[in-house]
Design an enzyme around this catalytic site. Structure first.
Site, PDB file in Angstrom:
ATOM      1  CD  GLU A   1      29.907  74.296  17.470  1.00 29.24           C
ATOM      2  OE1 GLU A   1      28.816  73.705  17.391  1.00 29.24           O
ATOM      3  OE2 GLU A   1      30.914  73.956  16.809  1.00 29.24           O
TER       4      GLU A   1
ATOM      5  CD  GLU B   1      30.547  67.741  16.061  1.00 26.53           C
ATOM      6  OE1 GLU B   1      30.033  66.893  15.329  1.00 26.53           O
ATOM      7  OE2 GLU B   1      30.043  68.849  16.272  1.00 26.53           O
TER       8      GLU B   1
END
Ligand code: G3I
Length: 373
Positions: free
Chosen positions: A265, A160
């Protein structure tokens, strides 16, 4: 006469083949259904790792052939203090994967969240220098990746690092080291285990600007000679978006930059999300009954929409199985999903393929059917 015999023989072979195809039992597990395409994983936590969640483990072992550590390999757990590495739970996680011949994912080595404050400070509590932080990152990656050398199949190296507009997030890593922190993190991981697959992992790559940023990042790493093998699109999705076309474009455009794509995810939120599409862990919204509309069970129409959405997504992943190397769901059953507590605490969420009692949902059947078709 010989011609007749030949025709009869060919017809018999064709009929036998047809019958064999018709009788081949349809796969009943996710891992069998997608074998030959990609591995299928689930994120697990302490309850599954220690065997406390026997029901979850039974589902995990029968249905999945890959695991990801939901929390136990994050910096705050595995390296809580400057001189302390604690591999207790992470070792058990890896043992579980090895015992069950699973594709084992490491998550993650460099992130702005779940990283203790001391990492970015010196002994006096002042901001650390660039050189000292690079050394800290080196020590962390060398120790953790080295500890699991040859056992972990794939590491999320940097997690991220991008903003929604595709620019680099102003994290302590960027502010203190500069934008080469990414190159360094990948280089350190490669040095520690030259054979392990290295990934960049982020959410919302369906957003064109963010995806462009991810592709630019891949190109930068490639130009620096860094072996980035995979971009992980987390795919924390909503019931009504992003569109399947956007999901497909994400896979194909990322792959065109010369990497494989992993769906790292996956979950699908059916609850109201007035805060927009994000998986930013720092978001925290006040609880309110209107935000928790299904505390007693999911209405059938929503259940069916969820099933169709899952089927459509898996159809895209299967279509692009030449570049998609893994699809991982972020949890085993609805009862442990992080979405029960984010961004609103205490909601009843329904994002996965197995319900709160561990039963397969219509979405599970729909996904299996996708593979069969
Ligand atoms: O460990 C403490 C425990 O001591 C305490 O009693 C308990 C009370 O709430 O909290 C525990 O910490 C929780 C931690 O998970 C471990 O269970 C935190 O509150 C909770 O916020 C934390 O959430 C995790 C989140 O990352 C934090 O960043 C989620 O479980 C995990 O699913 C989530 O995973 C991230 C991926 O790593 C990266 N992509 C987004 C994804 C979803 O947010």
């Amino acid at each position: 006469m010989r011609l007749h015999r030949c025709i009869l023989l060919v017809s018999a072979v064709c009929l036998w083949n047809l019958a064999a195809t018709a009788q081949a039992p349809a796969p009943t597990t996710l891992k069998d259904a997608f074998r030959g395409g990609f591995v299928i994983g689930a994120a697990i936590n302490i309850a599954q790792i220690t065997g406390r969640d026997a029901r979850g483990d039974a589902i995990l072992i029968s249905q999945f052939n890959s695991i990801s550590p939901e929390n136990v390999m994050k910096w705050e757990v595995i390296h809580p203090r400057p001189d302390v590495y604690d591999f207790t739970m992470a070792d058990k996680y890896v043992e579980l994967g090895l015992k069950n011949h699973m594709f084992i994912v490491g998550h993650n080595l460099c992130w702005h969240a779940q990283t203790p404050d001391w990492v970015f400070k010196d002994e006096k509590g002042n901001p650390i220098s660039r050189e000292a932080l690079i050394e800290r990152l080196h020590d962390h990656i060398k120790t953790v990746v080295g500890h699991y050398k040859g056992k972990i199949d794939s590491w999320d190296v940097v997690n991220e690092a991008l903003n929604e507009d595709g620019t680099l997030r102003q994290s302590p890593w960027l502010k203190i080291i500069g934008d080469d922190f990414l190159i360094k993190a990948f280089q350190f991981a490669h040095e520690a285990d030259p054979n392990v697959q290295l990934n960049y992992n982020d959410y919302n790559l369906e957003t064109p600007a963010k995806r462009k940023g991810a592709i630019a990042l891949v190109k930068k790493l490639q130009a620096a000679g860094v072996p980035i093998a995979v971009v992980g699109n987390q795919a924390h999705l909503q019931i009504d978006g992003p569109s399947i076309a956007d999901e497909e474009a994400t896979v194909t455009e990322l792959a065109a930059s010369g990497v494989k794509v992993a769906i790292t995810e996956l979950d699908i939120d059916v609850l109201p999300s007035a805060w927009g599409k994000t998986a930013d862990v720092s978001l925290n919204i006040q609880a309110n009954p209107a935000l928790n509309p299904y505390p007693k069970g999911l209405p059938d129409d929503v259940q069916q929409r969820l099933a169709k959405r899952y089927a459509d997504l898996f159809a895209v992943y299967w279509k692009h199985r030449d570049v998609v190397n893994r699809v991982t769901l972020w949890g085993v059953t609805d009862s442990e999903s992080w979405l029960n507590n984010w961004p609103v605490r205490g909601r009843t969420s329904y994002p996965l393929l197995f319900d709160r009692d561990g039963k397969p949902k219509p979405a599970f059947e729909a996904v299996l059917k996708t593979a069969a078709n």
